[in-house]
Design a protein around this motif. Structure first.
Motif, PDB file in Angstrom:
ATOM      1  N   PRO A 127       4.687   0.635  -1.948  1.00  0.00           N
ATOM      2  CA  PRO A 127       4.574   0.657  -0.487  1.00  0.00           C
ATOM      3  C   PRO A 127       3.693  -0.484   0.029  1.00  0.00           C
ATOM      4  O   PRO A 127       3.982  -1.084   1.078  1.00  0.00           O
ATOM      5  CB  PRO A 127       3.932   2.019  -0.199  1.00  0.00           C
ATOM      6  N   GLY A 128       2.620  -0.783  -0.699  1.00  0.00           N
ATOM      7  CA  GLY A 128       1.714  -1.841  -0.260  1.00  0.00           C
ATOM      8  C   GLY A 128       2.357  -3.214  -0.274  1.00  0.00           C
ATOM      9  O   GLY A 128       2.180  -4.005   0.661  1.00  0.00           O
ATOM     10  N   ILE A 129       3.123  -3.500  -1.311  1.00  0.00           N
ATOM     11  CA  ILE A 129       3.793  -4.797  -1.401  1.00  0.00           C
ATOM     12  C   ILE A 129       4.894  -4.890  -0.350  1.00  0.00           C
ATOM     13  O   ILE A 129       5.111  -5.942   0.263  1.00  0.00           O
ATOM     14  CB  ILE A 129       4.341  -5.014  -2.820  1.00  0.00           C
ATOM     15  N   GLY A 132       3.653  -6.125   2.862  1.00  0.00           N
ATOM     16  CA  GLY A 132       3.084  -7.469   2.874  1.00  0.00           C
ATOM     17  C   GLY A 132       1.871  -7.655   1.992  1.00  0.00           C
ATOM     18  O   GLY A 132       1.281  -8.743   1.958  1.00  0.00           O
ATOM     19  N   GLY A 133       1.463  -6.598   1.277  1.00  0.00           N
ATOM     20  CA  GLY A 133       0.325  -6.708   0.376  1.00  0.00           C
ATOM     21  C   GLY A 133       0.619  -7.641  -0.798  1.00  0.00           C
ATOM     22  O   GLY A 133       1.770  -7.924  -1.109  1.00  0.00           O
ATOM     23  N   VAL A 134      -0.450  -8.086  -1.418  1.00  0.00           N
ATOM     24  CA  VAL A 134      -0.320  -9.049  -2.508  1.00  0.00           C
ATOM     25  C   VAL A 134      -0.867  -8.440  -3.794  1.00  0.00           C
ATOM     26  O   VAL A 134      -1.973  -7.876  -3.809  1.00  0.00           O
ATOM     27  CB  VAL A 134      -1.096 -10.351  -2.183  1.00  0.00           C
ATOM     28  N   LEU A 135      -0.093  -8.553  -4.878  1.00  0.00           N
ATOM     29  CA  LEU A 135      -0.547  -8.062  -6.172  1.00  0.00           C
ATOM     30  C   LEU A 135      -1.624  -8.992  -6.715  1.00  0.00           C
ATOM     31  O   LEU A 135      -1.406 -10.184  -6.889  1.00  0.00           O
ATOM     32  CB  LEU A 135       0.628  -7.999  -7.151  1.00  0.00           C
ATOM     33  N   ASN A 136      -2.784  -8.437  -6.984  1.00  0.00           N
ATOM     34  CA  ASN A 136      -3.897  -9.191  -7.544  1.00  0.00           C
ATOM     35  C   ASN A 136      -4.132  -8.700  -8.978  1.00  0.00           C
ATOM     36  O   ASN A 136      -4.658  -7.611  -9.186  1.00  0.00           O
ATOM     37  CB  ASN A 136      -5.159  -8.984  -6.703  1.00  0.00           C
ATOM     38  N   ASP A 163      -0.415   1.472  -2.644  1.00  0.00           N
ATOM     39  CA  ASP A 163      -0.438   0.961  -1.281  1.00  0.00           C
ATOM     40  C   ASP A 163      -1.523  -0.116  -1.186  1.00  0.00           C
ATOM     41  O   ASP A 163      -2.229  -0.390  -2.165  1.00  0.00           O
ATOM     42  CB  ASP A 163      -0.723   2.098  -0.290  1.00  0.00           C
ATOM     43  N   ILE A 164      -1.652  -0.713  -0.023  1.00  0.00           N
ATOM     44  CA  ILE A 164      -2.672  -1.742   0.194  1.00  0.00           C
ATOM     45  C   ILE A 164      -4.061  -1.149  -0.073  1.00  0.00           C
ATOM     46  O   ILE A 164      -4.365  -0.034   0.341  1.00  0.00           O
ATOM     47  CB  ILE A 164      -2.580  -2.312   1.616  1.00  0.00           C
ATOM     48  N   ALA A 194      -3.864  -6.232  -2.658  1.00  0.00           N
ATOM     49  CA  ALA A 194      -4.736  -6.764  -1.606  1.00  0.00           C
ATOM     50  C   ALA A 194      -3.989  -6.836  -0.278  1.00  0.00           C
ATOM     51  O   ALA A 194      -2.771  -7.003  -0.235  1.00  0.00           O
ATOM     52  CB  ALA A 194      -5.226  -8.153  -2.001  1.00  0.00           C
ATOM     53  N   ALA A 195      -4.750  -6.699   0.800  1.00  0.00           N
ATOM     54  CA  ALA A 195      -4.163  -6.834   2.132  1.00  0.00           C
ATOM     55  C   ALA A 195      -3.711  -8.274   2.339  1.00  0.00           C
ATOM     56  O   ALA A 195      -4.305  -9.206   1.791  1.00  0.00           O
ATOM     57  CB  ALA A 195      -5.185  -6.450   3.198  1.00  0.00           C
ATOM     58  N   PRO A 196      -2.646  -8.478   3.128  1.00  0.00           N
ATOM     59  CA  PRO A 196      -2.209  -9.855   3.388  1.00  0.00           C
ATOM     60  C   PRO A 196      -3.287 -10.620   4.143  1.00  0.00           C
ATOM     61  O   PRO A 196      -3.985 -10.061   4.992  1.00  0.00           O
ATOM     62  CB  PRO A 196      -0.947  -9.666   4.233  1.00  0.00           C
ATOM     63  N   SER A 197      -3.449 -11.883   3.781  1.00  0.00           N
ATOM     64  CA  SER A 197      -4.449 -12.699   4.469  1.00  0.00           C
ATOM     65  C   SER A 197      -3.935 -13.073   5.854  1.00  0.00           C
ATOM     66  O   SER A 197      -2.725 -13.079   6.111  1.00  0.00           O
ATOM     67  CB  SER A 197      -4.739 -13.966   3.658  1.00  0.00           C
ATOM     68  N   VAL A 198      -4.848 -13.377   6.747  1.00  0.00           N
ATOM     69  CA  VAL A 198      -4.480 -13.715   8.125  1.00  0.00           C
ATOM     70  C   VAL A 198      -4.718 -15.195   8.371  1.00  0.00           C
ATOM     71  O   VAL A 198      -5.801 -15.722   8.099  1.00  0.00           O
ATOM     72  CB  VAL A 198      -5.291 -12.885   9.135  1.00  0.00           C
TER      73      VAL A 198
END
Length: 207
Positions: A127-129, A132-136, A163-164, A194-198
């Motif tokens: 769900p997080g990806i 827009g989340g990023v796998l770290n 999730d994020i 990780a949350a998507p960067s802005v």
């Protein structure tokens, strides 16, 4: 949750043929290389080292395959068969080709220190990806101590429910039964979402 290590995840055995070397030393090693072979040694297990020579194509193929640090090799030389792990590979400084290989002999019932790769699955379901989340990935491999005849081919991390800001820790990894991590940190993080960067110039989230 600590999952069991199924038989299908025990490291596959790769059989290779080798020829015996009579002498040790730099001169003998150079002579072996002139013959187009890679000098190597099998040591450990309270036995005398076995000097061998390998086809360089066998070594290169092994190094190009994922998880080679935990792969068990069954080496046949002079009618004798030995099981071992690759412990070190010396490469030519210019050609980047193997010039010497160290194998560590595996003794039945012993425990060994080995580096096992981590495979990630379920990324498309996370769900997080999807948001827009990023796998770290914190650890692509994990150093563990394990029985010589139960070395895992790999560990598995399922990202399907993450999730994020969620993370996966050692206790969540599948295929770890019998493997003791060599880490001073208890239940360490393997990966997180990780949350998507802005982008500050546009105010839009970026992956």
């Amino acid at each position: 949750m600590t999952s069991s290590l199924g038989e299908t995840n025990v490291s596959k055995i790769t059989s290779i043929e080798a020829s015996a070397r009579a002498k040790a030393g730099k001169g003998a090693a150079r002579a072996t290389r002139r013959e187009g072979l890679v000098p190597a040694v099998v040591y450990g297990g309270n036995q005398e080292p076995t000097l061998i020579a390998l086809d360089p194509r066998v070594v290169i193929k092994g190094l190009q395959t994922s998880g080679w640090r935990s792969r068990v090799y069954e080496i046949t030389v002079g009618g004798k068969v030995e099981r071992a792990l690759i412990r070190d590979v010396q490469l030519h400084p210019v050609k980047d080709t193997p010039v010497h290989v160290d194998f560590m002999r595996l003794a039945a019932g012993s425990r060994v220190h080995v580096e096992v790769s981590v495979h990630f699955v379920g990324e498309e379901k996370s769900p997080g990806i999807k948001r827009g989340g990023v796998l770290n990935v914190v650890r692509h491999t994990v150093d563990v101590e394990v029985e010589a005849d139960r070395i895992p081919e790999f560990f598995t991390v399922d990202l399907g429910t993450l999730d994020i800001n969620d993370n996966v820790r050692w206790e969540d990894v599948k295929g770890t039964e019998g493997a003791a991590p060599i880490s001073h940190e208890a239940n360490f993080v393997i990966a997180s979402i990780a949350a998507p960067s802005v982008d500050t110039t546009t105010g839009e989230a970026t992956a």
